[in-house]
Motif scaffolding. Structure first.
Motif, PDB file in Angstrom:
ATOM      1  N   PHE A  95      19.555 -12.293  34.927  1.00  0.00           N
ATOM      2  CA  PHE A  95      20.088 -13.647  35.128  1.00  0.00           C
ATOM      3  C   PHE A  95      19.039 -14.571  35.750  1.00  0.00           C
ATOM      4  CE2 PHE A  95      23.537 -10.546  36.150  1.00  0.00           C
ATOM      5  CZ  PHE A  95      24.136 -10.577  34.903  1.00  0.00           C
ATOM      6  N   ILE A  96      17.774 -14.388  35.351  1.00  0.00           N
ATOM      7  CA  ILE A  96      16.694 -15.195  35.914  1.00  0.00           C
ATOM      8  C   ILE A  96      16.783 -16.631  35.401  1.00  0.00           C
ATOM      9  CG2 ILE A  96      15.079 -14.619  34.056  1.00  0.00           C
ATOM     10  CD1 ILE A  96      12.841 -14.590  36.112  1.00  0.00           C
ATOM     11  N   PRO A 121      17.967  -5.687  38.339  1.00  0.00           N
ATOM     12  CA  PRO A 121      18.607  -6.580  39.316  1.00  0.00           C
ATOM     13  C   PRO A 121      17.635  -6.948  40.429  1.00  0.00           C
ATOM     14  CG  PRO A 121      19.375  -4.322  39.594  1.00  0.00           C
ATOM     15  CD  PRO A 121      18.551  -4.346  38.341  1.00  0.00           C
ATOM     16  N   ARG A 122      17.883  -8.060  41.058  1.00  0.00           N
ATOM     17  CA  ARG A 122      16.981  -8.537  42.115  1.00  0.00           C
ATOM     18  C   ARG A 122      16.770  -7.516  43.227  1.00  0.00           C
ATOM     19  NH1 ARG A 122      15.856 -14.367  44.533  1.00  0.00           N
ATOM     20  NH2 ARG A 122      14.566 -13.702  46.269  1.00  0.00           N
ATOM     21  N   PRO A 123      17.816  -6.834  43.729  1.00  0.00           N
ATOM     22  CA  PRO A 123      17.572  -5.849  44.792  1.00  0.00           C
ATOM     23  C   PRO A 123      16.581  -4.768  44.384  1.00  0.00           C
ATOM     24  CG  PRO A 123      19.915  -6.338  44.642  1.00  0.00           C
ATOM     25  CD  PRO A 123      19.264  -6.990  43.465  1.00  0.00           C
ATOM     26  N   GLU A 124      16.601  -4.387  43.113  1.00  0.00           N
ATOM     27  CA  GLU A 124      15.660  -3.366  42.653  1.00  0.00           C
ATOM     28  C   GLU A 124      14.226  -3.888  42.675  1.00  0.00           C
ATOM     29  OE1 GLU A 124      14.123   0.209  41.138  1.00  0.00           O
ATOM     30  OE2 GLU A 124      15.981  -0.304  42.173  1.00  0.00           O
ATOM     31  N   LEU A 125      14.031  -5.130  42.247  1.00  0.00           N
ATOM     32  CA  LEU A 125      12.688  -5.719  42.285  1.00  0.00           C
ATOM     33  C   LEU A 125      12.239  -5.926  43.731  1.00  0.00           C
ATOM     34  CD1 LEU A 125      12.830  -8.364  39.393  1.00  0.00           C
ATOM     35  CD2 LEU A 125      12.023  -6.008  39.330  1.00  0.00           C
ATOM     36  N   LEU A 132       8.280  -8.663  48.583  1.00  0.00           N
ATOM     37  CA  LEU A 132       7.409  -9.793  48.263  1.00  0.00           C
ATOM     38  C   LEU A 132       8.150 -10.813  47.398  1.00  0.00           C
ATOM     39  CD1 LEU A 132       4.067  -7.924  47.428  1.00  0.00           C
ATOM     40  CD2 LEU A 132       4.644  -9.148  49.529  1.00  0.00           C
ATOM     41  N   ASN A 133       7.622 -12.032  47.375  1.00  0.00           N
ATOM     42  CA  ASN A 133       8.250 -13.100  46.596  1.00  0.00           C
ATOM     43  C   ASN A 133       7.857 -12.942  45.122  1.00  0.00           C
ATOM     44  OD1 ASN A 133       9.580 -15.423  45.823  1.00  0.00           O
ATOM     45  ND2 ASN A 133       7.926 -16.788  46.485  1.00  0.00           N
ATOM     46  N   HIS A 134       8.599 -12.112  44.413  1.00  0.00           N
ATOM     47  CA  HIS A 134       8.245 -11.777  43.025  1.00  0.00           C
ATOM     48  C   HIS A 134       8.698 -12.834  42.029  1.00  0.00           C
ATOM     49  CE1 HIS A 134      12.462 -10.619  42.654  1.00  0.00           C
ATOM     50  NE2 HIS A 134      12.301  -9.825  43.719  1.00  0.00           N
TER      51      HIS A 134
END
Length: 312
Positions: A95-96, A121-125, A132-134
């Protein structure tokens, strides 16, 4: 009656058969085996001797592999893909919010091929990147497979050329390593040697600075740089160290016309003591402008140009 018995005893009676042995003896024995498989043949003895030599050789060593690396953030990921940095997986956040950079990253990864596209999902990244701000994009760079220092020499001799190699002593900036790789490629060198510890490796930053030349210019990793240089000297290679207080000037060095390994130290400390003592020559680059030193990439490029000019 006795006579009849004598006559009968002289007659030829029933004979036991050969059991097919004579017939089988007349049959062919199949196609003739190649000379290397015929017992006692000269070619078989030569093949056996070659196998013994190969078996006695030490197994080809490599410089090992680096660990995998993550490129994090939209701009860094797009730049890495543009510059041809090797990549195995592109992680895209679920959902980026898509923008030009996200679309370009996806397009470049698809066009190149061989890059897995993974939605996460964001938590995984966040977990992968240690918070870090990926920005929803993470690119995984596979481990770099280093050559062994001896491979660079063998490759040069196989091409019928005198080895032209650059060794880096204490250079810790990957961008300098990438710049040296680019110069080595531009001036017909055969590779770069870096120490295993306390030195820059082939990271994504080094790949980007090399502008793609790292794909065709090998980088070797030495467990001990001094021992690697000593091995080069035994192979007939002249080891030239660059030093601001060198005894010889670059323009006077005839050794550049033959097999040579150029050693470049760090911008601040220069060559380490043991490496400096191992060099056959310590050479200075004249700088009329009065600068105290040059960074590794620039210094290596100047010497490589001079070596290429003399060999032309």
């Amino acid at each position: 009656m006795a006579a009849n018995n004598r006559r009968m005893s002289g007659k030829k009676g029933a004979q036991v058969g050969s059991g097919g042995k004579r017939r089988r003896g007349l049959e062919g024995k199949g196609p003739t085996p190649p000379a290397e498989m015929r017992k006692g043949h000269a070619k078989q003895r030569a093949a056996q001797a070659k196998a013994r030599r190969v078996q006695g050789r030490p197994q080809r060593r490599t410089g090992g592999k680096s660990s995998s690396e993550l490129v994090v953030g939209r701009n860094p990921v797009v730049e890495a893909l543009r510059e041809g940095v090797p990549a195995s997986t592109l992680y895209v956040q679920q959902f980026i919010d898509s923008d030009e950079r996200v679309r370009e990253a996806l397009q470049l990864a698809a066009e190149r091929g061989g890059i897995n596209l993974m939605e996460a999902p964001r938590p995984e990244l966040d977990r992968m990147t240690n918070g870090l701000n990926h920005q929803g994009l993470v690119l995984q760079v596979p481990p770099y497979e280093y050559a062994h220092p001896e491979d660079l020499v063998e490759a040069a001799f196989d091409e019928g050329e005198d080895p032209l190699i650059v060794a880096l002593d204490g250079v810790t900036d990957p961008r300098n390593l990438g710049a040296v790789v680019r110069s080595v490629s531009a001036f017909g060198g055969h590779g770069v040697v870096v120490p295993e510890r306390r030195a820059a490796g082939m990271t994504a930053g080094a790949w980007k600075t090399s502008a793609g030349t790292a794909a065709r210019t090998p980088v070797a990793r030495a467990t001990n740089l001094t021992r690697a240089l000593e091995a080069y000297k035994k192979a007939g290679i002249t080891v030239v160290g660059l030093a601001a207080d060198g005894e010889a000037e670059l323009g006077d060095l005839d050794a550049l016309q033959g097999p040579v390994a150029i050693v470049v130290g760090s911008e601040g400390k220069g060559l380490s003591r043991l490496v400096g003592e191992t060099c056959d020559y310590r050479v200075r680059i004249p700088m009329p402008g009065g600068a105290e030193s040059l960074n590794a990439g620039v210094a290596a490029g100047i010497v490589l140009y001079e070596a290429a000019r003399r060999r032309a």
